[in-house]
Design an enzyme around this catalytic site. Structure first.
Site, short mmCIF file in Angstrom:
data_model
loop_
_atom_site.label_atom_id
_atom_site.label_comp_id
_atom_site.label_asym_id
_atom_site.label_seq_id
_atom_site.Cartn_x
_atom_site.Cartn_y
_atom_site.Cartn_z
CD GLN A 26 -2.74 -1.38 2.54
OE1 GLN A 26 -2.24 -0.56 3.55
NE2 GLN A 26 -3.43 -2.25 2.56
CG HIS A 38 -2.55 -1.21 8.06
ND1 HIS A 38 -3.17 -1.78 8.99
CD2 HIS A 38 -3.21 -1.76 6.74
CE1 HIS A 38 -4.13 -2.38 8.77
NE2 HIS A 38 -4.13 -2.71 7.31
CD GLU A 69 -13.27 2.86 15.43
OE1 GLU A 69 -13.64 1.66 16.29
OE2 GLU A 69 -12.25 3.05 15.57
CE1 TYR A 72 -10.33 9.81 20.13
CE2 TYR A 72 -8.03 9.90 19.99
CZ TYR A 72 -9.15 10.27 20.12
OH TYR A 72 -9.10 11.81 20.39
CE1 TYR A 88 -9.93 -7.27 6.31
CE2 TYR A 88 -7.93 -7.53 7.44
CZ TYR A 88 -8.84 -6.70 6.92
OH TYR A 88 -8.72 -5.23 6.59
#
Length: 398
Positions: free
Chosen positions: A109, A176, A270, A280, A291
């Site tokens: 990514q 990520h 969220e 958080y 998954y």
């Protein structure tokens, strides 16, 4: 380490207009002209959709003025200059080289992420780019600052590029990275989201940048007033922790409220209001599941951890966040607009008294992954679609 592919491609200054009347908006899978993504839907009035340019997996954008804008291309690691009605330029010279993981599955990514302008851009011409970067210790999320020159002509370029921030504890993961940028509207500090690098427990460590929002001065150094700045076992850059992979972040207009959307593991995406020093909850507090279907964490609440303002029951895959404050779509004023990757939608939420009071999924019939959302000074809404033949789209009233 194999480096990214910087294959060149010609600019594609294509532009087309689609007008969707209310009757058409409700109809699924309407066949459109050959150059249209497919179709679009929204519940409130007609929406006009124009393609302002085409790019390869565009990720972030910033407006230079009313007519010019910058767009990043994630996979290719490029930055382009766009003009209203003129498509996109050839890649801008001087952009930093990006890192993309090249493991056995070639899964990554990484690449070029967001672009933001210094609050005094008109004076100093400084542009900030978030991107993946490789070091001797591994890869991670970085910020490079450079001066944009030649934007008024045919050969825009970046000069004096300097990496001013690199996340600590880099590793070999290709997942990520986070990467969203936002300048504070009052003090001019820069906020950067960093993903958990697919190692969820790192998000609970306030000495580790993974899974956090960091806050820095415009030179990359830790900002004054950061909550952990004076604690030796914490990191001075960190503003908030316990986040999975924030890719949408924006200040609410007229306030200093920082809001973010965060990817859940599977479902459980969220919305958060981000405050200094808060935790958080990821991976202990989440509404999603792994998954594999296995449970993650302990539920949606835990003492000493901030619950989400909203947990989506539907999978959104949120990326990009903007608050609408323009004159074109009056019924959206004050609402948050979220890009939806998995949802292939623009998700509108009305947030009142700390909760989502209304939500609407729009443009689903376009069948395009929406990567970023911006509101132009004229009130139009601009979107980036995350595809190899990705687009820069402008929404106005029909």
């Amino acid at each position: 380490m194999r480096r990214p592919d910087f294959r060149e491609e010609s600019a594609m200054p294509t532009r087309r207009t689609l007008i969707f009347a209310p009757a058409l908006l409700a109809a699924p899978h309407i066949a459109l002209a050959h150059d249209a993504p497919r179709s679009a839907s929204a519940q409130r009035g007609a929406v006009r959709v124009e393609r302002m340019g085409q790019a390869e997996h565009p990720w972030g954008m910033a407006f230079l003025d009313g007519e010019r804008f910058l767009v990043t291309e994630r996979n290719a690691g490029r930055l382009r200059l766009g003009r209203v009605g003129g498509g996109l330029s050839e890649p801008i010279a001087g952009a930093p080289e990006v890192y993309r993981y090249k493991g056995p599955t070639n899964r990554s990514q990484g690449g070029m992420f967001d672009v933001a302008l210094h609050p005094r851009f008109a004076e100093n011409r400084l542009v900030y780019l978030s991107h993946s970067r490789w070091t001797d210790e591994g890869g991670g999320t970085a910020v490079t600052r450079a001066r944009l020159e030649g934007a008024d002509g045919r050969s825009p370029r970046l000069e004096g590029a300097e990496t001013i921030f690199m996340m600590n504890n880099p590793d070999g993961s290709g997942l990520h990275f986070g990467g969203r940028l936002a300048f504070h509207p009052q003090d001019g500090t820069l906020m950067l989201s960093i993903g958990d690098r697919r190692n969820m427990n790192r998000a609970q460590d306030a000495s580790d940048h993974a899974g956090s929002i960091v806050r820095m001065r415009d030179d990359g150094s830790p900002a004054e007033g950061n909550p952990f700045r004076s604690q030796q076992d914490k990191d001075a850059h960190i503003f908030a922790i316990g986040l999975r992979n924030v890719q949408g972040m924006a200040f609410r207009p007229g306030t200093t409220e920082l809001w973010a959307n965060d990817h859940g593991p599977q479902k459980g995406d969220e919305i958060h209001r981000i405050e200094a020093g808060k935790n958080y909850g990821w991976p202990f507090v989440t509404g999603g599941v792994d998954y594999s279907g296995a449970r993650v964490g302990e539920g949606t609440r835990r003492e000493s951890m901030e619950p989400a303002v909203h947990i989506f029951e539907e999978t959104v895959g949120p990326s990009g966040l903007a608050f609408y404050d323009g004159p074109v779509f009056g019924e959206w004023r004050g609402h948050a607009l979220h890009g939806g990757l998995a949802a292939k939608a623009l998700v509108r939420t009305r947030i009142e008294n700390g909760r989502v009071a209304e939500k609407e999924w729009m443009l689903r019939d376009l069948d395009r992954r929406i990567r970023d959302v911006k509101v132009h000074r004229d009130g139009s809404v601009w979107l980036l679609t995350d595809h190899e033949d990705g687009e820069v789209l402008r929404l106005t009233a029909g």
